[in-house]
Design a protein around this motif. Structure first.
Motif, PDB file in Angstrom:
ATOM      1  N   LEU A  80       0.711  11.371 -10.272  1.00 49.21           N
ATOM      2  CA  LEU A  80      -0.068  12.609 -10.293  1.00 49.21           C
ATOM      3  C   LEU A  80       0.830  13.831 -10.488  1.00 49.21           C
ATOM      4  N   ALA A  81       1.984  13.818  -9.859  1.00 43.58           N
ATOM      5  CA  ALA A  81       2.922  14.938 -10.017  1.00 43.58           C
ATOM      6  C   ALA A  81       3.408  15.022 -11.464  1.00 43.58           C
ATOM      7  N   ARG A  82       3.700  13.873 -12.068  1.00 41.15           N
ATOM      8  CA  ARG A  82       4.138  13.873 -13.469  1.00 41.15           C
ATOM      9  C   ARG A  82       3.027  14.352 -14.400  1.00 41.15           C
ATOM     10  N   LEU A  83       1.793  13.876 -14.143  1.00 43.51           N
ATOM     11  CA  LEU A  83       0.666  14.324 -14.969  1.00 43.51           C
ATOM     12  C   LEU A  83       0.461  15.832 -14.850  1.00 43.51           C
ATOM     13  N   ALA A  84       0.576  16.364 -13.633  1.00 43.04           N
ATOM     14  CA  ALA A  84       0.420  17.800 -13.439  1.00 43.04           C
ATOM     15  C   ALA A  84       1.518  18.562 -14.181  1.00 43.04           C
ATOM     16  N   ALA A  85       2.739  18.053 -14.124  1.00 41.36           N
ATOM     17  CA  ALA A  85       3.850  18.711 -14.826  1.00 41.36           C
ATOM     18  C   ALA A  85       3.635  18.646 -16.338  1.00 41.36           C
ATOM     19  N   ILE A 119       0.845  -1.205   0.000  1.00 45.29           N
ATOM     20  CA  ILE A 119       0.000   0.000   0.000  1.00 45.29           C
ATOM     21  C   ILE A 119       0.875   1.249   0.000  1.00 45.29           C
ATOM     22  N   ASP A 120       1.934   1.252   0.820  1.00 47.03           N
ATOM     23  CA  ASP A 120       2.843   2.405   0.857  1.00 47.03           C
ATOM     24  C   ASP A 120       3.508   2.615  -0.499  1.00 47.03           C
ATOM     25  N   GLU A 121       3.957   1.518  -1.128  1.00 45.84           N
ATOM     26  CA  GLU A 121       4.604   1.631  -2.439  1.00 45.84           C
ATOM     27  C   GLU A 121       3.619   2.162  -3.483  1.00 45.84           C
ATOM     28  N   LEU A 122       2.396   1.662  -3.471  1.00 45.85           N
ATOM     29  CA  LEU A 122       1.394   2.113  -4.441  1.00 45.85           C
ATOM     30  C   LEU A 122       0.990   3.566  -4.200  1.00 45.85           C
ATOM     31  N   THR A 123       0.936   3.967  -2.943  1.00 45.03           N
ATOM     32  CA  THR A 123       0.619   5.364  -2.620  1.00 45.03           C
ATOM     33  C   THR A 123       1.723   6.280  -3.146  1.00 45.03           C
ATOM     34  N   ASP A 124       2.977   5.879  -2.946  1.00 42.14           N
ATOM     35  CA  ASP A 124       4.093   6.663  -3.483  1.00 42.14           C
ATOM     36  C   ASP A 124       4.027   6.730  -5.004  1.00 42.14           C
ATOM     37  N   PHE A 125       3.738   5.605  -5.649  1.00 47.79           N
ATOM     38  CA  PHE A 125       3.638   5.576  -7.108  1.00 47.79           C
ATOM     39  C   PHE A 125       2.529   6.507  -7.594  1.00 47.79           C
ATOM     40  N   ARG A 126       1.391   6.468  -6.905  1.00 47.39           N
ATOM     41  CA  ARG A 126       0.254   7.327  -7.274  1.00 47.39           C
ATOM     42  C   ARG A 126       0.644   8.802  -7.150  1.00 47.39           C
ATOM     43  N   THR A 127       1.308   9.145  -6.060  1.00 47.15           N
ATOM     44  CA  THR A 127       1.738  10.528  -5.845  1.00 47.15           C
ATOM     45  C   THR A 127       2.684  10.974  -6.962  1.00 47.15           C
ATOM     46  N   GLN A 128       3.642  10.112  -7.301  1.00 43.34           N
ATOM     47  CA  GLN A 128       4.582  10.448  -8.372  1.00 43.34           C
ATOM     48  C   GLN A 128       3.867  10.567  -9.719  1.00 43.34           C
TER      49      GLN A 128
END
Length: 153
Positions: free
Chosen positions: A115-120, A104-113
């Motif tokens: 979303l950040a890439r999509l925003a960029a 769950i922690d790994e997937l949460t980190d992946f999701r955050t990254q």
């Protein structure tokens, strides 16, 4: 009160029979595979199993046989076997939970990254569109005039 040799032999036979039953896993309701239950099953006073009393050697034999069974992985007491099984199951579940939490922690980190890439990427797309619209004033060359070359008369 002293007991006769015949009574002692009879008691020892009852104790050994009860010992065999307990070590086979035949527990009375509410009983365990222990000296207290052994004494109750053999109808002998429990204190006779301790110190230098009459049946101390049988207590030692019972404990030795019980320990040998436990070391071999055979637990005659169903209650103790259930406790051992539940402890093993609990350990497996704790391990599984820890792995799930890590995932769950790994997937949460992946999701955050992600979303950040999509925003960029979105910001870059917007910037490029604005830049393209700002420089879209393409001037076209003037249309050539056609001159009529006249004929001389």
């Amino acid at each position: 009160m002293r007991i006769s040799a015949a009574q002692k032999t009879e008691n020892e036979n009852r104790i050994r029979a009860a010992m065999d039953r307990l070590l086979r896993g035949e527990m009375p309701p509410g009983g365990k595979c222990d000296i207290k239950t052994l004494a109750n099953e053999a109808a002998v006073d429990r204190t006779a199993f301790y110190g230098t009393r009459t049946y101390a050697h049988l207590r030692a034999e019972f404990e030795r046989r019980l320990q040998a069974l436990q070391q071999a992985g055979d637990i005659p007491d169903p209650h103790e076997a259930q406790i051992a099984r539940l402890k093993a199951e609990n350990a497996k579940l704790k391990d599984r939970l820890a792995k799930s939490e890590q995932t769950i922690d790994e997937l949460t980190d992946f999701r955050t990254q992600a979303l950040a890439r999509l925003a960029a990427q979105h910001e870059e797309t917007v910037r490029l569109r604005e830049a393209a619209l700002g420089t879209s004033r393409v001037s076209r060359p003037p249309t050539p005039r056609t001159t009529v070359i006249g004929t001389c008369s």
